[in-house]
Design an enzyme around this catalytic site. Structure first.
Site, PDB file in Angstrom:
ATOM      1  N   CYS A 103     -11.726  -5.280   5.708  1.00  0.00           N
ATOM      2  CA  CYS A 103     -12.285  -6.568   5.284  1.00  0.00           C
ATOM      3  C   CYS A 103     -11.751  -7.743   6.087  1.00  0.00           C
ATOM      4  CB  CYS A 103     -12.015  -6.785   3.797  1.00  0.00           C
ATOM      5  SG  CYS A 103     -12.789  -5.557   2.731  1.00  0.00           S
ATOM      6  N   CYS A 108      -6.561  -6.612   4.415  1.00  0.00           N
ATOM      7  CA  CYS A 108      -6.835  -5.194   4.622  1.00  0.00           C
ATOM      8  C   CYS A 108      -7.740  -5.014   5.843  1.00  0.00           C
ATOM      9  CB  CYS A 108      -7.496  -4.605   3.385  1.00  0.00           C
ATOM     10  SG  CYS A 108      -6.410  -4.536   1.944  1.00  0.00           S
ATOM     11  N   CYS A 162     -12.769  -3.355  -5.351  1.00  0.00           N
ATOM     12  CA  CYS A 162     -11.712  -2.767  -4.534  1.00  0.00           C
ATOM     13  C   CYS A 162     -10.422  -3.587  -4.660  1.00  0.00           C
ATOM     14  CB  CYS A 162     -12.164  -2.700  -3.074  1.00  0.00           C
ATOM     15  SG  CYS A 162     -10.997  -1.844  -1.985  1.00  0.00           S
ATOM     16  N   CYS A 163     -10.542  -4.903  -4.571  1.00  0.00           N
ATOM     17  CA  CYS A 163      -9.378  -5.781  -4.712  1.00  0.00           C
ATOM     18  C   CYS A 163      -8.767  -5.670  -6.105  1.00  0.00           C
ATOM     19  CB  CYS A 163      -9.762  -7.231  -4.437  1.00  0.00           C
ATOM     20  SG  CYS A 163     -10.083  -7.625  -2.708  1.00  0.00           S
ATOM     21  N   CYS A 218      -8.970 -12.713  -2.940  1.00  0.00           N
ATOM     22  CA  CYS A 218      -8.965 -11.331  -3.407  1.00  0.00           C
ATOM     23  C   CYS A 218      -8.961 -11.229  -4.922  1.00  0.00           C
ATOM     24  CB  CYS A 218      -7.764 -10.589  -2.828  1.00  0.00           C
ATOM     25  SG  CYS A 218      -6.180 -11.241  -3.388  1.00  0.00           S
TER      26      CYS A 218
END
Length: 265
Positions: free
Chosen positions: A231, A228, A143-144, A254
């Site tokens: 998280c 975010c 995702c990062c 990240c």
């Protein structure tokens, strides 16, 4: 690019002039350049260092990467005092707290930042690799990568160096970082500059109070480090300020910064 060290008595202004001559001939840097800059500004205040780097053009085209998180406004204020037109890169991941977006706009207006650049992930890649928007729940690294690492790498290709807000007290993985280091994320040899690396939590709070800077609204709710929304968790008193990030995962960064980066002395 680099000249032999002179045996003549050290003169800071002459050293600065020599550094400008050397560094300006190339847009990228070596470990030796990072070592030399750390030595050049050893004993200098953060404001003096920023003035020298920005106005002295010691690092070429500069940008500051900012999350507009809990303490971001301190570095942004310091840089704005030197040049409010330094590009400020903000990664709009699509997963931020609404409070962060409002705070970003408030800070930009308050400090008179004139070059805020909002970076977003490639829409096609998000659709292909995170169509449900839930990749953070089973693959936070992936995702990062989509929402932070790739968009920033693309933007930084236009710059020779970037400022970060990292501080040694934030976590063990940041404890030994220097002011200047070479970005190891690719082969471009950009500089990564950490102006606040030696600031303590008390220094940060004192600067907030001295300059009456606005606070991120989530700090008062128990979020000392803000990323975010999915998280980021609250942190109990006395815990590592970044322990609320990616809670339950063996993950501390990240991917923009790498844990345990070796210091240049």
């Amino acid at each position: 690019m680099n000249k032999p060290e002179s045996s003549a008595p050290f003169d800071q202004h002459e050293a600065l002039d020599r550094a400008i001559d050397r560094i300006d001939t190339s847009p990228r840097f070596s470990d030796h350049d990072a070592v030399r800059l750390n030595r050049m500004f050893r004993g200098s205040s953060t404001a003096e260092m920023l003035e020298g780097v920005i106005k002295g053009n010691l690092a070429g085209d500069l940008a500051v990467v900012s999350s507009f998180g809990a303490e971001s406004v301190v570095l942004l204020h310091l840089i704005a005092q030197v040049d409010p037109n330094v590009p400020v890169l903000f990664l709009d991941t699509g997963k931020h707290f609404a409070e962060t977006i409002r705070y970003r706009d408030e800070v930009a207006e308050r400090l008179g930042l004139t070059n805020l650049q909002i970076l977003k992930p490639e829409e096609a890649e998000v659709v292909a690799k995170d169509e449900t928007g839930l990749r953070w729940s089973y693959d936070p690294d992936g995702c990062c990568e989509i929402r932070k690492v790739k968009p920033l790498a693309k933007a930084l290709a236009e710059f020779d160096a970037s400022f970060t807000g990292r501080k040694a007290f934030q976590s063990e993985t940041r404890a030994n970082l220097p002011r200047f280091e070479v970005d190891s994320s690719d082969e471009q040899g950009r500089l990564k500059i950490n102006p606040l690396i030696d600031w303590s939590a008390k220094d940060i709070q004192a600067y907030f109070e001295e300059h009456d800077l606005p606070r991120h609204p989530l700090v008062a709710q128990g979020f000392p480090s803000i990323g975010c929304e999915p998280c980021t968790n609250k942190v109990a008193d006395g815990q590592d300020p970044r322990s609320g990030r990616w809670k339950g995962w063996d993950k501390t960064e990240c991917g923009i910064h790498k844990p345990g980066e070796e210091p240049f002395l």
